[in-house]
Design a protein around this motif. Structure first.
Motif, short mmCIF file in Angstrom:
data_model
loop_
_atom_site.label_atom_id
_atom_site.label_comp_id
_atom_site.label_asym_id
_atom_site.label_seq_id
_atom_site.Cartn_x
_atom_site.Cartn_y
_atom_site.Cartn_z
N MET A 117 -3.78 -6.28 -1.60
CA MET A 117 -2.39 -6.02 -1.49
C MET A 117 -1.75 -5.71 -2.83
SD MET A 117 -0.97 -4.46 0.95
CE MET A 117 0.29 -4.31 2.16
N GLU A 118 -1.67 -6.63 -3.48
CA GLU A 118 -1.41 -6.70 -5.15
C GLU A 118 -1.89 -5.49 -5.70
OE1 GLU A 118 1.12 -8.36 -6.21
OE2 GLU A 118 0.85 -7.75 -8.31
N GLU A 119 -3.27 -5.37 -5.82
CA GLU A 119 -3.68 -4.40 -6.44
C GLU A 119 -3.26 -2.59 -6.18
OE1 GLU A 119 -6.29 -6.46 -9.10
OE2 GLU A 119 -6.12 -4.30 -8.90
N LYS A 120 -2.97 -2.75 -4.74
CA LYS A 120 -2.48 -1.32 -4.14
C LYS A 120 -0.99 -1.14 -4.54
CE LYS A 120 -5.54 -0.79 -0.33
NZ LYS A 120 -5.74 -0.93 1.23
N ARG A 121 -0.52 -2.26 -4.65
CA ARG A 121 1.07 -2.03 -5.04
C ARG A 121 1.01 -1.67 -6.58
NH1 ARG A 121 5.54 -4.88 -7.04
NH2 ARG A 121 4.19 -6.48 -7.69
N LYS A 122 0.29 -2.42 -7.37
CA LYS A 122 0.37 -1.91 -8.81
C LYS A 122 -0.42 -0.56 -8.96
CE LYS A 122 -2.06 -5.48 -10.95
NZ LYS A 122 -2.68 -6.36 -11.64
N PHE A 123 -1.25 -0.04 -8.28
CA PHE A 123 -1.63 1.36 -8.25
C PHE A 123 -0.57 2.23 -7.94
CE2 PHE A 123 -4.56 4.69 -7.86
CZ PHE A 123 -4.51 5.59 -7.07
N LYS A 124 0.09 1.93 -6.81
CA LYS A 124 1.39 2.76 -6.24
C LYS A 124 2.25 2.78 -7.74
CE LYS A 124 0.89 2.18 -1.51
NZ LYS A 124 1.26 1.47 -0.31
N LEU A 125 2.66 1.71 -8.15
CA LEU A 125 3.62 1.86 -9.44
C LEU A 125 3.00 2.86 -10.44
CD1 LEU A 125 4.92 -1.86 -9.54
CD2 LEU A 125 6.22 0.36 -9.06
N GLY A 126 1.82 2.65 -11.01
CA GLY A 126 1.13 3.33 -11.92
C GLY A 126 1.28 4.71 -11.43
N LEU A 127 0.96 5.02 -10.26
CA LEU A 127 0.95 6.64 -9.63
C LEU A 127 2.37 7.11 -10.01
CD1 LEU A 127 -0.65 8.70 -8.28
CD2 LEU A 127 0.21 7.79 -6.20
N VAL A 128 3.03 6.46 -9.62
CA VAL A 128 4.56 7.05 -9.95
C VAL A 128 5.00 7.31 -11.10
CG1 VAL A 128 7.00 6.37 -9.59
CG2 VAL A 128 5.62 5.88 -7.62
N LEU A 129 4.51 6.19 -12.18
CA LEU A 129 4.71 6.35 -13.37
C LEU A 129 4.05 7.66 -14.11
CD1 LEU A 129 6.12 4.95 -16.20
CD2 LEU A 129 3.85 3.63 -16.28
N LEU A 130 2.97 7.61 -13.86
CA LEU A 130 2.11 8.76 -14.68
C LEU A 130 2.54 10.07 -13.79
CD1 LEU A 130 -1.65 7.46 -14.53
CD2 LEU A 130 0.27 7.43 -16.31
N ILE A 131 2.82 10.05 -12.79
CA ILE A 131 3.40 11.47 -11.87
C ILE A 131 4.77 11.83 -12.86
CG2 ILE A 131 4.54 12.70 -10.18
CD1 ILE A 131 2.30 11.22 -8.51
N SER A 132 5.57 10.72 -13.21
CA SER A 132 6.82 10.97 -13.91
C SER A 132 6.75 11.35 -15.00
CB SER A 132 7.58 9.63 -13.87
OG SER A 132 7.85 9.13 -12.61
N ILE A 133 5.67 10.92 -15.88
CA ILE A 133 5.47 11.38 -17.26
C ILE A 133 4.99 12.93 -17.36
CG2 ILE A 133 3.81 10.91 -19.36
CD1 ILE A 133 3.87 8.17 -18.49
N ASN A 134 3.97 13.04 -16.23
CA ASN A 134 3.45 14.63 -16.30
C ASN A 134 4.64 15.39 -15.79
OD1 ASN A 134 0.74 16.25 -14.66
ND2 ASN A 134 1.09 15.85 -16.72
N LEU A 135 5.49 15.09 -15.27
CA LEU A 135 6.72 16.03 -14.59
C LEU A 135 7.55 16.22 -15.81
CD1 LEU A 135 6.99 16.97 -11.90
CD2 LEU A 135 8.80 15.08 -11.51
N CYS A 136 7.58 15.36 -16.52
CA CYS A 136 8.72 15.36 -17.87
C CYS A 136 8.09 16.60 -18.85
CB CYS A 136 8.86 14.07 -18.55
SG CYS A 136 9.95 12.90 -17.65
N GLN A 137 6.61 16.19 -18.74
CA GLN A 137 5.79 17.36 -19.90
C GLN A 137 6.03 18.57 -19.42
OE1 GLN A 137 1.79 15.31 -19.60
NE2 GLN A 137 2.13 14.33 -21.52
#
Lengths: 66, 134
Positions: free
Chosen positions: B1-21
């Motif tokens: 569960m912890e791994e999936k939570r970290k993955f979701k946070l990472g996904l949100v972060l990377l999408i945010s960075i890409n959106l800013c670009q």
């Protein structure tokens, strides 16, 4: 340094993936351990030895020990 | 569960960075310079592809029950960071010496940051393949 991980894995019919899951590491770590290309921490060496029902001394062989 | 939570946070972060670009690309294209807008679009698309490849691999690892990090991957990350730091000192000295080749200070900084990121990824890849035999 070389290891007997592959030999003992075969004895217990474990894949690298199975052993990695048992020990709680990634499969690549087991791969590099088998090749003798990674120096594990004492804890990891102990965990791998325990997973393979052996001791650290039996599992890891250093050149000057031979 | 912890791994999936970290993955979701990472996904949100990377999408945010890409959106800013992409937002930066739109801004430059419509308000400042079309050429720089095209460059930003190219960077955003390349980054999106790299992020997608990385996230796909990470998701497959999670589904296979593999941890995202273990002692070896952490060791590689720390060693790569250390080597990158030393090399980047010379990189920045070089950029300072040749700063007149750039049109503005922000370009020097942008190139420096991109090169540092490339350096870190390159050194991580080399260390990952080499292992650290005695």
């Amino acid at each position: 340094m070389r290891t007997r991980i592959k030999e003992l894995r075969a004895r217990y019919d474990l894949t690298q993936d199975d052993l990695a899951k048992k020990v709680g590491v990634r499969r690549e770590t087991i791969l590099f351990l088998e090749k003798g290309k990674y120096n594990p921490s004492l804890k990891l060496a102990h965990d791998v030895a325990k997973a393979l029902n052996t001791s650290i001394d039996e599992l890891f062989i250093f050149e000057d020990d031979q | 569960m912890e791994e999936k939570r970290k993955f979701k946070l990472g996904l949100v972060l990377l999408i945010s960075i890409n959106l800013c670009q992409f937002l930066a690309a739109f801004y430059w294209y419509f308000n400042e310079s079309k050429d720089i807008g095209y460059i930003w679009f190219a960077i955003a698309i390349i980054t999106a592809i790299l992020f997608a490849i990385f996230l796909n691999k990470t998701w497959k690892d999670i589904k296979a029950g593999q941890p995202s990090e273990d002692e070896r991957s952490k060791k590689i990350k720390m060693n790569a960071a250390g080597y990158s730091f030393f090399v980047s000192i010379y990189l920045w000295i070089g950029l300072l010496i040749f700063q007149d080749l750039f049109s503005s200070c922000s370009h020097v900084v942008s190139v420096g940051i991109i090169l540092m990121a490339v350096l870190f990824v390159t050194i991580s890849t080399i260390l990952n393949r080499r292992g650290d035999a005695i």
